[in-house]
Design an enzyme around this catalytic site. Structure first.
Site, PDB file in Angstrom:
ATOM      1  N   GLY A  36       0.889  -1.213  -0.062  1.00 12.86           N
ATOM      2  CA  GLY A  36      -0.137  -0.169  -0.170  1.00 12.86           C
ATOM      3  C   GLY A  36       0.904   1.158   0.091  1.00 12.86           C
ATOM      4  N   GLY A  39       7.819   1.680  -2.983  1.00 12.75           N
ATOM      5  CA  GLY A  39       9.395   1.853  -2.608  1.00 12.75           C
ATOM      6  C   GLY A  39       9.752   0.453  -2.650  1.00 12.75           C
ATOM      7  CB  CYS A  42      15.064  -0.865  -3.089  1.00  8.00           C
ATOM      8  SG  CYS A  42      16.383   0.102  -2.911  1.00  8.00           S
ATOM      9  CE  LYS A  51      24.287  -0.037   0.696  1.00  8.72           C
ATOM     10  NZ  LYS A  51      23.296  -1.060   0.917  1.00  8.72           N
ATOM     11  CB  ALA A 116      -2.127  -7.821  -7.921  1.00  8.38           C
ATOM     12  CB  ILE A 181      22.414  -9.307   2.436  1.00  8.01           C
ATOM     13  CG1 ILE A 181      21.930  -8.810   1.054  1.00  8.01           C
ATOM     14  CG2 ILE A 181      21.924  -8.855   3.601  1.00  8.01           C
ATOM     15  CD1 ILE A 181      20.522  -9.680   0.621  1.00  8.01           C
ATOM     16  CD  GLU A 200      29.720 -19.172   2.276  1.00  5.80           C
ATOM     17  OE1 GLU A 200      30.020 -19.854   1.079  1.00  5.80           O
ATOM     18  OE2 GLU A 200      28.996 -18.582   2.636  1.00  5.80           O
ATOM     19  CG  ASP A 307      15.201  -8.505  -6.739  1.00  2.98           C
ATOM     20  OD1 ASP A 307      16.079  -7.667  -7.750  1.00  2.98           O
ATOM     21  OD2 ASP A 307      15.500  -8.316  -5.536  1.00  2.98           O
ATOM     22  CG  HIS A 440      46.816  15.792  -7.878  1.00  2.00           C
ATOM     23  ND1 HIS A 440      47.389  14.685  -7.603  1.00  2.00           N
ATOM     24  CD2 HIS A 440      47.654  16.601  -7.105  1.00  2.00           C
ATOM     25  CE1 HIS A 440      48.197  14.628  -6.692  1.00  2.00           C
ATOM     26  NE2 HIS A 440      48.657  15.788  -6.513  1.00  2.00           N
TER      27      HIS A 440
END
Length: 464
Positions: A36, A39, A42, A51, A116, A181, A200, A307, A440
Site C-alpha cells: 500500500g 518503495g 529496496c 545504508k 494482486a 547482504i 559459510e 528481482d 588531483h
C-alpha cells in the site's frame, strides 16, 4: 470492471518507474502494491535502510579512530541505536510519501494497495475487485531466501527484514551465509562493538566476486574481530531468540556455537508464488519468471522486470529494465538488456565496485582478455586518508582493446563506480580514459594513471 492500458504489479524500483513512464506517455495505468506504499524491498528492507545504519556505524568508527589523525576526543563516543532506528523509519516514510505524491499527481495513473493475482490472461483481482488490461508488467521483487537448514531454530532466525526493525543493538550475532547482504551487515555491526560470527559453506566469502577483492574484505573482517568460519557443513540450528545453538562440522570436526541471535542471509528468492502466473500463461521456476532478452515473458503482452525475473537482482538493474520494458511494450523497435554493462557496489569495508566483466566472467565466456591493475598504495589521496589498501582493475579484450570490465577495491569505491560504469557502457579503450583530465589529489586519478601505464606498456612493446 475497470480497464487499463497497462497494469503494473509491484511498486518497487522496477514497477514504479515503469508505471510513471507509461503514464507520461499518456497511457491509462494501474500500479498495484501489496504494502500500500511505493518503495518496495529496496526502500523498506534493503538498500536504503542498510545504508542509513551503515552510515551511522561508519561515523561512529571514525570517531573511535580519530587518534590516527592526531585528534583527541574527550570521553568515549556513544551511539543511541534507538534514535538511529527512529531516524531510519522517518526517512523511509518521507521517501515513500514523496513517491506517492508524484504518482497521485499523474492524472492517468492510479495506485492501489492490495495483493494482486491473475484471474486469467487479461484480468487481475485486487481486494475482491477485478481489473482488465491490454498489457502488464510483473515487478513483485524478491524476499530473503531461507535454505533447507535443519532445526527448530531456523523459524526463529532473523533475515534482513527483521534486523532493520531492532530498536536495541544486539550484543552478539551469528550470520549464516557470506554473500553481499551478510558481509555488509556483519561489518557494520562489528564496528558498533557487536560480537559477530560468520559461517559459510565455501572456502571464502563472496564467492561470485573478484577473488582478490573478496579476500581483502575477508582479511579486514578478521582484523575487525569478526569470527570467520569457513568450509562449514551445517547440522541443526536449535533454540529460539536469545538462546540459539548452531551445530556444524568443519574439516571433519563436529562443533557447536551458542549465540543469542542468528541472521540468515543466503541470497534472494523471487516473489512468483501466489500471484496466479499459471492462469496468465506466464512461465516461471524457482529462479524467477522466465523472460527473453527484451523482458517478454511466455505471454507476449506480459513483461517482467527486477528481482522477480530470472537475472541480476539489484534495484538499479530493475529500474534499467523498467525503461526497456516500457519501450518494448509501447514502441515498435525492440530493445534488449545487456548484462555485460551491469554495475554494482558492495558497501563492505573496503568497498567493492564492479562494472561489466570480471576476469572470471571473461574466461567463462571464452573472451581473451588482459587484466591491468593500479595499486592504491602509491596513490596520494589514499595515503592522505590513511587507507591505501585497494586497486583499480581493467579487464581489456585483447582483440578490440576495449575495456570490458572494471573492478575497484577502495574505502570509497562507491564514489568511483560512476566512472567505471561509463567506461564499460560506452565501450571505451584505455586511450579514451587517458585523455580525460582527472583532478588531483583524488581517487579517480587511478583511472587515468592506469590508462597511462597501459599506453606506455603498449608503446614499449611496439619498440617506441
Amino acid at each position: 470492471m475497470t480497464h487499463y492500458d497497462l497494469i503494473v504489479i509491484g511498486a518497487g524500483p522496477g514497477g514504479t518507474p515503469a508505471a510513471t513512464a507509461a503514464a507520461q506517455f499518456g497511457k491509462k495505468v494501474l500500479l498495484v502494491d501489496k504494502r500500500g506504499e511505493p518503495g518496495g524491498e529496496c526502500l523498506f528492507e534493503g538498500c536504503i535502510p542498510s545504508k542509513i545504519l551503515e552510515n551511522a556505524a561508519n561515523r561512529y568508527a571514525m570517531l573511535q579512530n580519530a587518534g590516527a589523525f592526531h585528534i583527541d576526543l574527550e570521553g568515549v563516543p556513544q551511539i543511541h541505536w534507538e534514535q538511529v532506528i527512529a531516524d531510519k523509519e522517518a526517512l523511509l516514510q518521507k521517501r515513500s510519501q514523496a513517491a506517492l505524491k508524484q504518482i497521485e499527481a499523474m492524472p492517468t495513473l492510479d495506485f492501489l494497495g492490495g495483493e494482486a493475482t491473475f484471474v486469467d490472461e487479461r484480468t487481475i483481482e485486487v481486494n475482491g475487485e477485478r481489473y482488465t488490461f491490454d498489457k502488464a508488467i510483473v515487478a513483485t521483487g524478491s524476499r530473503a531466501h531461507i535454505p533447507p537448514l535443519k532445526g527448530e531454530g531456523v523459524a526463529h532466525a532473523w533475515t534482513n527484514a527483521d534486523i532493520f526493525k531492532q530498536s536495541k543493538l544486539p550484543e552478539e550475532i551469528a550470520f549464516i551465509g557470506a554473500g553481499a547482504i551478510s558481509c555488509e551487515l556483519i561489518q557494520m555491526f562489528a564496528k558498533l562493538g557487536v560480537k559477530c560470527h560468520l559461517l559459510e559453506r565455501g572456502p571464502r566469502i563472496l564467492k561470485r566476486i573478484d577473488e582478490e577483492a573478496a579476500l581483502a574484505v575477508q582479511k579486514r573482517m578478521q582484523e575487525q574481530g569478526i569470527d570467520v568460519i569457513l568450509n562449514v557443513t551445517f547440522g541443526e540450528i536449535d533454540g529460539e531468540a536469545g538462546d540459539f545453538t548452531i551445530h556444524y562440522e568443519q574439516n571433519g570436526e563436529k562443533k557447536s556455537l551458542k549465540v543469542p541471535h542468528v541472521l540468515i542471509a543466503a541470497g534472494r528468492a523471487a516473489n512468483v508464488e501466489g500471484i496466479g502466473l499459471e492462469k496468465a500463461g506466464v512461465e516461471y521456476d524457482r529462479h524467477g519468471i522466465k523472460v527473453d532478452e527484451t523482458l517478454q515473458t511466455s505471454q507476449p503482452y506480459i513483461y517482467a522486470v527486477g528481482d522477480c525475473a530470472v537475472g541480476p537482482k539489484f534495484a538499479h538493474w530493475a529500474t534499467y529494465e523498467a525503461g526497456i520494458a516500457i519501450h518494448n511494450l509501447f514502441a515498435p523497435m525492440k530493445h534488449k538488456v545487456d548484462e555485460g554493462k551491469l554495475s554494482w557496489v558492495l558497501f563492505s569495508d573496503p568497498q567493492i565496485a564492479s562494472a561489466g566483466l570480471t576476469e572470471a566472467d571473461a574466461a567463462k565466456a571464452g573472451i581473451d582478455v588482459t587484466v591491468e591493475k593500479y595499486d592504491y598504495r602509491i596513490d596520494a589521496r589514499a595515503q592522505i586518508d590513511k587507507d591505501p589498501e585497494g586497486f583499480i582493475k581493467f579487464v581489456i579484450e585483447n582483440q578490440s582493446g576495449v575495456i570490458k570490465g572494471v573492478q575497484v577495491l577502495s574505502y570509497d569505491a562507491s564514489s568511483l563506480s560512476g566512472e567505471a560504469s561509463l567506461i564499460v557502457a560506452n565501450g571505451l579503450k584505455p586511450m579514451d580514459v587517458m585523455r580525460t583530465i582527472h583532478p588531483h589529489p583524488t581517487l579517480t586519478e587511478g583511472f587515468g594513471k592506469l590508462s597511462q601505464k597501459i599506453f606506455f606498456q603498449s608503446m614499449m612493446k611496439r619498440g617506441r
